[in-house]
Design a protein around this motif. Structure first.
Motif, PDB file in Angstrom:
ATOM      1  N   THR A  95      12.062  -5.591  10.191  1.00 35.43           N
ATOM      2  CA  THR A  95      13.113  -4.490   9.622  1.00 35.43           C
ATOM      3  C   THR A  95      13.537  -3.403  10.940  1.00 35.43           C
ATOM      4  OG1 THR A  95      11.718  -3.042   8.568  1.00 35.43           O
ATOM      5  CG2 THR A  95      12.552  -5.016   7.261  1.00 35.43           C
ATOM      6  N   ALA A  96      14.677  -2.890  10.673  1.00 41.41           N
ATOM      7  CA  ALA A  96      14.910  -1.772  11.520  1.00 41.41           C
ATOM      8  C   ALA A  96      13.899  -0.672  11.252  1.00 41.41           C
ATOM      9  CB  ALA A  96      16.495  -1.352  11.353  1.00 41.41           C
ATOM     10  N   THR A 138      18.733  -5.344  16.007  1.00 42.53           N
ATOM     11  CA  THR A 138      17.932  -4.690  14.591  1.00 42.53           C
ATOM     12  C   THR A 138      18.582  -4.683  13.361  1.00 42.53           C
ATOM     13  OG1 THR A 138      19.289  -2.748  15.328  1.00 42.53           O
ATOM     14  CG2 THR A 138      17.351  -2.970  16.478  1.00 42.53           C
ATOM     15  N   SER A 139      19.994  -5.314  13.352  1.00 39.64           N
ATOM     16  CA  SER A 139      20.524  -5.336  12.144  1.00 39.64           C
ATOM     17  C   SER A 139      20.176  -6.399  11.295  1.00 39.64           C
ATOM     18  CB  SER A 139      22.234  -5.227  12.144  1.00 39.64           C
ATOM     19  OG  SER A 139      22.548  -6.327  13.083  1.00 39.64           O
ATOM     20  N   ASN A 140      19.823  -7.513  11.827  1.00 43.33           N
ATOM     21  CA  ASN A 140      19.287  -8.923  11.224  1.00 43.33           C
ATOM     22  C   ASN A 140      17.795  -9.169  11.494  1.00 43.33           C
ATOM     23  OD1 ASN A 140      19.315 -11.439  10.382  1.00 43.33           O
ATOM     24  ND2 ASN A 140      21.199 -11.725  11.117  1.00 43.33           N
ATOM     25  N   ALA A 152      22.351  -3.141  18.429  1.00 44.36           N
ATOM     26  CA  ALA A 152      22.665  -2.984  17.106  1.00 44.36           C
ATOM     27  C   ALA A 152      22.516  -4.469  16.558  1.00 44.36           C
ATOM     28  CB  ALA A 152      24.039  -2.640  17.133  1.00 44.36           C
TER      29      ALA A 152
END
Length: 318
Positions: free
Chosen positions: A27-28, A18-20, A15
């Motif tokens: 991007t995610a 992938t979130s940043n 998480a």
């Protein structure tokens, strides 16, 4: 949250990665597309490798992977983006260093084979496909060579001096980058030793033959490619030749500078494209094996072009 072939996974490490976007440069949504595209290829290769050797137990028996495919992909992306060492990644993902090394070695060629994405249904994997694409779209292409510093070969090797760049006087490998007029990366060639001249590399890639026999395409290049224009019927456009080496008339200097600046302003986009590539630390300076550089360059070019296409699509929808 990422879906790995129907199984939802989402621990803190994944998480956080992938979130940043700053961690992977992607991007995610793009990462999710990579999982869906490359995951089945990796699993197929893995099963083929298991079935190809003599076994005393059935395929699938024994200890299971501690690093599933999603984590292998994320570790490879972080390594390419920031040049993170395998030891650090091993601590981060809670596995042995050899597991990370093996994971990157398996995923990197799959990323390199994807090619550069110019639209959701168009991938460019070779220079011939790039020339055809430019011919269909009617846009000009821009080429330039970029160098990546590498470790010096061991003493006593016969080819030790082949990697010394005549321009930077450092051990390097080089790749030819092709972008469109907007600076979007269309192609990165396999690497050559740093002693190879830019124009020689272009000829070895078959650029002259592709332009002579292919569609009418304009290719912008710098002074390192002077000579290709005559070989391609003027399809490679380079800066104007300087006729006066000294004591040039004022009227000639004015014309020469105007033509040179006009050419530079058109081809500057390739410099922007190379700068985006060099934002991935694996291309700033490579401390690993030189044999992996071609896959590294082409993998990063494919990832960057995929994200550029996604950003352009999102901007148009706004």
């Amino acid at each position: 949250m990422i879906v790995d072939h129907g199984r939802v996974v989402g621990n803190g490490t994944r998480a956080g990665i992938t979130s940043n976007r700053r961690i992977t440069g992607l991007t995610a949504d793009v990462i999710a597309e990579l999982v869906a595209e490359i995951g089945p290829l990796w699993h197929e290769r893995h099963q083929t490798r298991l079935a190809s050797r003599q076994r005393k137990r059935a395929v699938g028996a024994g200890a299971k992977h501690r690093l599933v495919f999603v984590d292998r992909l994320l570790a490879t992306l972080v390594h390419l983006r920031h040049g993170t060492t395998h030891d650090v990644l091993a601590c981060w993902f809670g596995v042995d260093r050899s597991t990370i090394t093996r994971a990157i070695g398996e995923v990197r060629p799959l990323l390199a084979a994807r090619g550069c994405t110019v639209s959701p249904d168009v991938r460019l994997r070779s220079l011939a496909e790039v020339v055809d694409h430019l011919g269909v779209t009617g846009k000009a292409g821009i080429i330039d060579g970029t160098e990546i510093r590498v470790r010096r070969p061991a003493a006593g090797r016969k080819d030790r001096d082949r990697f010394i760049s005549g321009k930077n006087k450092q051990n390097a490998v080089k790749s030819m980058v092709v972008t469109d007029e907007d600076g979007r990366v269309l192609f990165c060639s396999p690497t050559k030793p740093g002693s190879c001249a830019d124009i020689t590399h272009a000829r070895q890639l078959g650029l002259v033959r592709l332009l002579v026999d292919g569609p009418a395409v304009e290719i912008l290049a710098d002074a390192g490619y002077q000579g290709l224009g005559a070989q391609t019927g003027g399809r490679v456009v380079t800066p104007p030749h300087r006729k006066f080496k000294k004591n040039a008339p004022d009227w000639y200097e004015e014309i020469y500078e105007r033509q040179r600046k006009a050419h530079s302003s058109r081809r500057i986009r390739v410099e922007h494209g190379i700068a985006h590539l060099k934002n991935w630390r694996a291309l700033a300076r490579h401390l690993g094996r030189r044999e992996h550089m071609s896959d590294t360059v082409q993998a990063i070019a494919g990832l960057l072009s995929h994200q550029q296409m996604t950003d352009l699509k999102s901007a148009r929808q706004m």
